[in-house]
Enzyme design. Structure first.
Site, PDB file in Angstrom:
ATOM      1  N   GLU A 172      -2.066  -0.921   3.567  1.00 33.89           N
ATOM      2  CA  GLU A 172      -2.815  -0.692   2.328  1.00 33.89           C
ATOM      3  C   GLU A 172      -4.276  -0.378   2.645  1.00 33.89           C
ATOM      4  O   GLU A 172      -5.192  -1.157   2.336  1.00 33.89           O
ATOM      5  CB  GLU A 172      -2.647  -1.895   1.394  1.00 33.89           C
ATOM      6  CG  GLU A 172      -1.191  -2.075   0.977  1.00 33.89           C
ATOM      7  CD  GLU A 172      -0.974  -3.188  -0.027  1.00 33.89           C
ATOM      8  OE1 GLU A 172      -1.879  -3.433  -0.835  1.00 33.89           O
ATOM      9  OE2 GLU A 172       0.105  -3.820   0.007  1.00 33.89           O
ATOM     10  N   HIS A 372      12.664 -10.744  -8.957  1.00 34.68           N
ATOM     11  CA  HIS A 372      11.486 -10.711  -8.098  1.00 34.68           C
ATOM     12  C   HIS A 372      11.473 -11.916  -7.171  1.00 34.68           C
ATOM     13  O   HIS A 372      11.623 -13.054  -7.612  1.00 34.68           O
ATOM     14  CB  HIS A 372      10.203 -10.695  -8.936  1.00 34.68           C
ATOM     15  CG  HIS A 372       8.959 -10.560  -8.109  1.00 34.68           C
ATOM     16  ND1 HIS A 372       7.951 -11.498  -8.105  1.00 34.68           N
ATOM     17  CD2 HIS A 372       8.576  -9.597  -7.240  1.00 34.68           C
ATOM     18  CE1 HIS A 372       6.988 -11.104  -7.282  1.00 34.68           C
ATOM     19  NE2 HIS A 372       7.340  -9.960  -6.746  1.00 34.68           N
ATOM     20  N   HIS A 373      11.305 -11.657  -5.878  1.00 34.61           N
ATOM     21  CA  HIS A 373      11.154 -12.698  -4.866  1.00 34.61           C
ATOM     22  C   HIS A 373       9.822 -12.492  -4.148  1.00 34.61           C
ATOM     23  O   HIS A 373       9.706 -11.620  -3.290  1.00 34.61           O
ATOM     24  CB  HIS A 373      12.276 -12.624  -3.824  1.00 34.61           C
ATOM     25  CG  HIS A 373      13.612 -13.072  -4.320  1.00 34.61           C
ATOM     26  ND1 HIS A 373      14.782 -12.806  -3.637  1.00 34.61           N
ATOM     27  CD2 HIS A 373      13.973 -13.771  -5.422  1.00 34.61           C
ATOM     28  CE1 HIS A 373      15.805 -13.323  -4.299  1.00 34.61           C
ATOM     29  NE2 HIS A 373      15.339 -13.911  -5.389  1.00 34.61           N
ATOM     30  N   GLU A 374       8.818 -13.251  -4.507  1.00 35.17           N
ATOM     31  CA  GLU A 374       7.580 -13.249  -3.728  1.00 35.17           C
ATOM     32  C   GLU A 374       7.692 -14.336  -2.663  1.00 35.17           C
ATOM     33  O   GLU A 374       8.071 -15.467  -2.965  1.00 35.17           O
ATOM     34  CB  GLU A 374       6.365 -13.504  -4.613  1.00 35.17           C
ATOM     35  CG  GLU A 374       5.049 -13.601  -3.856  1.00 35.17           C
ATOM     36  CD  GLU A 374       4.758 -12.373  -3.010  1.00 35.17           C
ATOM     37  OE1 GLU A 374       4.679 -12.532  -1.771  1.00 35.17           O
ATOM     38  OE2 GLU A 374       4.632 -11.273  -3.567  1.00 35.17           O
ATOM     39  N   HIS A 441       7.863  -4.767  -1.297  1.00 37.56           N
ATOM     40  CA  HIS A 441       6.411  -4.646  -1.201  1.00 37.56           C
ATOM     41  C   HIS A 441       5.920  -5.404   0.037  1.00 37.56           C
ATOM     42  O   HIS A 441       6.563  -6.328   0.505  1.00 37.56           O
ATOM     43  CB  HIS A 441       5.744  -5.167  -2.465  1.00 37.56           C
ATOM     44  CG  HIS A 441       5.802  -4.183  -3.594  1.00 37.56           C
ATOM     45  ND1 HIS A 441       4.705  -3.841  -4.345  1.00 37.56           N
ATOM     46  CD2 HIS A 441       6.819  -3.439  -4.069  1.00 37.56           C
ATOM     47  CE1 HIS A 441       5.053  -2.942  -5.244  1.00 37.56           C
ATOM     48  NE2 HIS A 441       6.344  -2.685  -5.105  1.00 37.56           N
ATOM     49  N   GLU A 442       4.756  -4.964   0.561  1.00 39.75           N
ATOM     50  CA  GLU A 442       4.262  -5.423   1.870  1.00 39.75           C
ATOM     51  C   GLU A 442       5.384  -5.299   2.909  1.00 39.75           C
ATOM     52  O   GLU A 442       5.752  -6.255   3.576  1.00 39.75           O
ATOM     53  CB  GLU A 442       3.736  -6.856   1.801  1.00 39.75           C
ATOM     54  CG  GLU A 442       2.535  -7.052   0.918  1.00 39.75           C
ATOM     55  CD  GLU A 442       2.884  -7.180  -0.558  1.00 39.75           C
ATOM     56  OE1 GLU A 442       2.151  -6.629  -1.404  1.00 39.75           O
ATOM     57  OE2 GLU A 442       3.904  -7.823  -0.874  1.00 39.75           O
ATOM     58  N   GLU A 460       6.739  -0.299  -0.986  1.00 35.30           N
ATOM     59  CA  GLU A 460       5.323  -0.050  -1.241  1.00 35.30           C
ATOM     60  C   GLU A 460       4.761   0.602   0.035  1.00 35.30           C
ATOM     61  O   GLU A 460       4.894   1.780   0.239  1.00 35.30           O
ATOM     62  CB  GLU A 460       4.622  -1.362  -1.595  1.00 35.30           C
ATOM     63  CG  GLU A 460       3.191  -1.197  -2.046  1.00 35.30           C
ATOM     64  CD  GLU A 460       2.531  -2.551  -2.246  1.00 35.30           C
ATOM     65  OE1 GLU A 460       1.715  -2.656  -3.169  1.00 35.30           O
ATOM     66  OE2 GLU A 460       2.817  -3.483  -1.470  1.00 35.30           O
ATOM     67  N   GLU A 466      -2.098  -1.206  -8.037  1.00 37.64           N
ATOM     68  CA  GLU A 466      -2.840  -2.446  -8.290  1.00 37.64           C
ATOM     69  C   GLU A 466      -4.246  -2.429  -7.715  1.00 37.64           C
ATOM     70  O   GLU A 466      -5.121  -3.171  -8.180  1.00 37.64           O
ATOM     71  CB  GLU A 466      -2.055  -3.656  -7.758  1.00 37.64           C
ATOM     72  CG  GLU A 466      -1.930  -3.757  -6.265  1.00 37.64           C
ATOM     73  CD  GLU A 466      -0.717  -3.042  -5.724  1.00 37.64           C
ATOM     74  OE1 GLU A 466      -0.307  -3.335  -4.592  1.00 37.64           O
ATOM     75  OE2 GLU A 466      -0.163  -2.166  -6.437  1.00 37.64           O
TER      76      GLU A 466
END
Length: 670
Positions: A172, A372-374, A441-442, A460, A466
């Site tokens: 990023e 969603h799994h953060e 993501h990440e 991502e 964001e």
């Protein structure tokens, strides 16, 4: 996946072993790209590449270094060379193009040393570039510890490059446009132009290896740098044999040729799943953007976004607007310790999020839920719950999951090292077990494993939307750089589609928590409204999000584009563009076509032939254009909607404001 047809053509020998004196070069099927492998007098392995008989990659070292006296680079001699050729077309269940031609000539150079270390260097040369990998066999070795990779890319002539800095923990970062020789290091893909040829260096089929970055050794000589384990070891191999990822160089006479290349996918293994009918592209909305603006929160309070009431409101909106799915963040216990232990529970919803009722309501309305799994980077915690979490979701009828890794990994691991590459592969396999698709993501950068595991749908892996909520944001040229750099590796969940560009509604919210830069005049989305719409086409993702809060779409005439848009495209082609300047891409889904065009900080007119449309048909073109007074800085929300009747013989002038764009739907006239 199935093979549609296969035609094998032979230009040298089919699986016939040559003597060591056999020529060690191989060319692309069209003869324009030629790769030469050589052993120097001191037995150093090198390769070089010419394009149209002009040196493109000057002689460049090959090999690895290992510890414990294991030789992976020196003293080899050629024992034989095999040649092969393949021309086939294969299909995939989804993709920018569902039908892909795989046409290459292959040279496999077999080498050995005095210690009986055996190496096959496998080179494949396509009309759009090349790939090569190392296949080692060390009889008697019970383990191998790779300490360094010598693979280099000695670009023969200076030129312009587009890249982000090398970093083993994040992608990023903002892209840089600079001379190749002044690029000190880079993550891949790194794209460049030298002479009249465009190239991009990346890798394919990254399955059990650390990621490769590049370090400039001087002038335009770039050497591979691998993401290490905490103790400095780059690669840990159990046993005495291993294959590396493919090192790739995409090559094209025009910049858009890089976008239209299928090379990365072609260097991956065919689909490993027994069935794929459960995998489907979708458009979605979600409880997400409000958190970044401070209007909503991830934890329970008076601003909590993921509540039963709000969940149903988004489901109703999706059902009314031809949108297939809704995604929720902040629904499960664990967000309250963000920045601490990062110990999330993936089967315990917050008290105000009745997931069983929400799942029932979504099914009743014909809407899918994207879970969603953060992880916050807490990989051990996630892996302990992995199978249970995916089964729990599947039992609720939830078969798509967005994952996140926003945080440092434990025990000094890099995000992009072999440890996490193995972790991501385990997640993909576990998800497939429960017929679940992934939006990561990440992530580890995409290297085409979606061919083998097509449930790995999007990632991502770059600065997404964001960043516009809590920083100076992504500059207008960012969207004209992504298709020529990051997106050469695969789809991106950029989450386009913000209509409240200046956050006027968000700033008026009585619930909003003031934080970071949201109150600054510099914090906004740095495009026009028309460009936001065009990015739904430009920034390809089979899971494509309308990312704004739904109140900013309700009753908005321009939202008709997303209602009409189909994320399940069959064919795509980049029609025109230059990195960091502008890009025009057309896609087809069933009988309809969609076109997106965007520009950087400069206003621009581009003339496009509509010969990609089906001949003999007439289409209603609905054009979502910048208004005559539009400007990304001074008047970003000015737009107009124009309707025309067109066919494949027509030309269309696309007029774009500064930081603007244009989006078009082409629907057949019955």
């Amino acid at each position: 996946m199935k093979i549609l047809y296969a035609i094998v053509s032979v230009t040298c020998f089919i699986f016939s072993a040559c003597t060591p004196s056999c020529s060690s070069d191989v060319s692309s099927p069209d003869g324009k790209i030629r790769l030469l492998f050589s052993l120097t007098n001191d037995k150093q392995m090198t390769y070089q590449v010419t394009v149209n008989d002009t040196l493109f990659i000057a002689p460049s070292p090959l090999g690895f270094e290992a510890r414990n006296g294991i030789n992976l680079s020196e003293g080899f001699h050629i024992t034989g060379t095999d040649f092969d050729s393949k021309d086939e077309t294969w299909s995939q269940p989804w993709g920018e193009n569902k039908s892909i031609r795989n046409h290459y000539n292959e040279m496999a150079v077999h080498l050995t040393d005095t210690l009986d270390t055996r190496l096959t260097l496998r080179f494949r040369v396509f009309n759009d570039g090349l790939g090569f990998r190392y296949e080692y066999q060390l009889p008697g070795a019970d383990s191998i510890f790779v300490m360094n990779e010598l693979t280099s890319f000695n670009i023969a002539q200076d030129g312009i490059s587009w890249s982000i800095p090398a970093n083993f923990d994040t992608y990023e970062l903002l892209y840089r446009t600079q001379p190749i020789s002044q690029t000190d290091n880079a993550n891949t893909p790194i794209t460049f132009k030298t002479g009249n040829v465009y190239g991009s260096i990346h890798e394919a089929a990254l399955t059990d290896f650390p990621e490769m970055t590049l370090r400039n050794e001087g002038n335009c000589l770039f050497k591979s740098e691998l993401a290490p384990w905490p103790d400095g070891v780059k690669v840990r191999i159990a046993g005495g044999s291993f294959k590396t990822s493919w090192r790739t160089i995409q090559i094209a006479p025009k910049a858009v040729g890089l976008i239209n290349s299928g090379l990365i996918l072609n260097l991956n293994e065919p689909c490993a799943l027994e069935t794929t009918d459960w995998i489907r592209p979708m458009k979605y909305v979600g409880v997400w953007w409000g958190m970044h603006l401070g209007v909503e929160s991830w934890v329970i309070n008076d601003r909590h976004g993921a509540t039963t009431e709000n969940a149903k409101r988004y489901i109703d909106f999706a059902a009314a607007n031809n949108i297939e799915a809704v995604m929720y963040e902040g629904w499960n216990e664990g967000w309250e310790n963000w920045g601490g232990s990062q110990a999330f529970d993936y089967t315990k919803p917050y008290a105000d999020f009745d997931i069983k009722e929400i799942a029932r309501y979504a099914k009743e309305k014909g809407i899918a839920i994207i879970g969603h799994h953060e992880t916050g980077g807490n990989i051990p915690n996630y892996e302990k719950q992995l199978d249970k979490a995916y089964k729990w979701y599947a039992d609720l009828g939830i078969h798509s999951v967005k994952t996140g890794y926003a945080g440092g990994l434990p025990n000094g691991h890099n995000h992009h090292g072999q440890y996490n590459v193995r972790h991501y592969r385990e997640v993909v396999k576990t998800a497939a077990k429960y017929h679940t698709t992934l939006d990561v993501h990440e992530p580890i950068k995409d290297t085409g494993i979606r061919r083998t595991y097509p449930n790995m749908m999007t990632r991502e892996g770059a600065r997404g939307m964001e960043w516009n909520a809590w920083s100076a944001g992504n500059p207008p040229e960012h969207h004209e750089l992504l298709p020529f750099t990051r997106m050469l590796s695969g789809p991106m969940d950029y989450t386009p589609g913000i209509f409240d560009i200046l956050y006027e509604r968000a700033k008026k919210s009585p619930l909003r928590k003031k934080w970071n830069m949201v109150d600054s005049k510099d914090c906004r989305v740095n495009t026009t409204l028309a460009k936001q719409i065009a990015n739904w086409v430009i920034i390809y993702s089979p899971l494509q999000m309308a990312s704004d809060m739904i109140e900013n779409y309700e009753g908005h005439p321009a939202f008709l584009f997303f209602r009409d848009f189909n994320a399940d495209c069959d064919w795509s082609e980049a029609l025109a563009g230059e990195p960091g300047e502008f890009v025009v891409i057309a896609r087809k889904a069933k009988d309809n076509y969609y076109l997106g065009a965007t520009t950087n900080e400069e206003a621009r007119n581009v003339n496009i032939k509509l010969n990609f449309l089906e001949k003999g048909k007439t289409y209603k073109a609905t054009i979502y254009a910048d208004g005559k007074d539009a400007d990304w800085e001074t008047n970003p929300t000015s737009y107009e909607i124009i309707e025309k009747t067109v066919n494949a013989n027509d030309n269309l002038e696309i007029i774009m404001a500064k930081g603007g764009g244009q989006a078009i739907t082409f629907i057949p006239v019955l």
